[in-house]
Design a protein around this motif. Structure first.
Motif, PDB file in Angstrom:
ATOM      1  N   TYR A 186       0.843  -1.192   0.000  1.00 26.04           N
ATOM      2  CA  TYR A 186       0.000   0.000   0.000  1.00 26.04           C
ATOM      3  C   TYR A 186       0.881   1.246   0.000  1.00 26.04           C
ATOM      4  O   TYR A 186       2.063   1.202   0.332  1.00 26.04           O
ATOM      5  N   THR A 243      -4.063   6.894   2.542  1.00 32.16           N
ATOM      6  CA  THR A 243      -3.538   5.571   2.224  1.00 32.16           C
ATOM      7  C   THR A 243      -4.246   4.976   1.020  1.00 32.16           C
ATOM      8  O   THR A 243      -5.485   4.944   0.973  1.00 32.16           O
ATOM      9  N   ALA A 284      -5.034   1.658  -0.852  1.00 30.75           N
ATOM     10  CA  ALA A 284      -5.079   0.226  -0.559  1.00 30.75           C
ATOM     11  C   ALA A 284      -4.446  -0.584  -1.696  1.00 30.75           C
ATOM     12  O   ALA A 284      -4.393  -0.130  -2.846  1.00 30.75           O
ATOM     13  N   PRO A 285      -3.965  -1.807  -1.382  1.00 30.40           N
ATOM     14  CA  PRO A 285      -3.332  -2.632  -2.416  1.00 30.40           C
ATOM     15  C   PRO A 285      -4.309  -3.153  -3.457  1.00 30.40           C
ATOM     16  O   PRO A 285      -3.919  -3.466  -4.588  1.00 30.40           O
ATOM     17  N   ALA A 288      -8.670  -0.015  -4.659  1.00 26.42           N
ATOM     18  CA  ALA A 288      -8.351   1.314  -4.118  1.00 26.42           C
ATOM     19  C   ALA A 288      -9.453   2.335  -4.410  1.00 26.42           C
ATOM     20  O   ALA A 288      -9.629   3.291  -3.644  1.00 26.42           O
TER      21      ALA A 288
END
Length: 228
Positions: A79, A96, A98-99, A102
């Motif tokens: 991430y 952030t 996300a992996p 997203a």
């Protein structure tokens, strides 16, 4: 959308802790404690009154199982954090990425560092979660998973800070030892060379009184003996 507040008391004064927070050196130091594969600084730009940073983090822990069906077998699980570190106040905002998914997972927040006394401070994180699209149905599961990892990080932080302070003291001691061990000019050798150069030269064909003196000097000179 939901917001959570986490806080922890740290064994370092507020100014010093804020100085090391979100720096490449401290990020790398935390890797083994946090169980990360890597913590990479992608970008850092000085914007005058704040620093703009982007970091890429690869955790060793897997992503929530509920998200596995949205990933491919060769997809890298990492991430990305986009951070704004203020130079005016002890405050950092972050967002952030996300992996996976997203576009449907939105995580952002604010970090504040508050002084307590000369040797301790309070770190406060306010993090907000928002889920859209198909993930709305699983939002509580995903949110609890992320929040659990964040809490673990906060609980480890006092230990990490304690070890980092020891690390800084070791670096300081090493630097002091290195400076003390720096080579210095040898006054004995310098004086011996000066005395030799002042000897009178012998007249042609006569015995050398200065040579005898030099040989005796070499035998008695501890510097010369140690060199041999």
């Amino acid at each position: 959308m939901s917001t959570h507040t986490l806080q922890v008391i740290l064994p370092m004064n507020a100014e010093k802790f804020y100085e090391i927070t979100e720096t490449k050196e401290f990020d790398q130091f935390q890797i083994p404690f946090l169980g990360l594969d890597s913590h990479e600084l992608v970008e850092e730009i000085d914007m005058g009154d704040h620093l703009h940073r982007i970091v890429k983090i690869k955790p060793k822990t897997s992503i929530p199982k509920i998200l596995l069906k949205f990933t491919t077998s060769n997809q890298e699980v990492s991430y990305q954090d986009t951070q704004t570190k203020s130079k005016v106040k002890r405050e950092i905002t972050f967002k952030t990425q996300a992996p996976v998914m997203a576009e449907h997972i939105h995580v952002n927040g604010i970090i504040n560092v508050e002084p307590l006394d000369d040797n301790s401070c309070l770190k406060v994180i306010k993090v907000t979660f928002r889920f859209t699209g198909p993930l709305q149905w699983f939002s509580s599961i995903i949110e609890n998973n992320i929040l659990s990892e964040l809490k673990k990080t906060m609980e480890l932080l006092p230990t990490i800070i304690g070890e980092y302070k020891k690390h800084l003291l070791t670096l300081e001691a090493t630097s002091t030892t290195t400076d003390a061990a720096a080579p210095q000019a040898n006054p004995i050798q310098v004086n011996a060379e000066n005395n030799t150069s002042n000897f009178e030269q012998p007249e042609s064909g006569s015995p050398s009184k200065s040579q005898t003196t030099n040989n005796s000097s070499d035998l008695l000179n501890p510097v010369a003996l140690s060199a041999n």
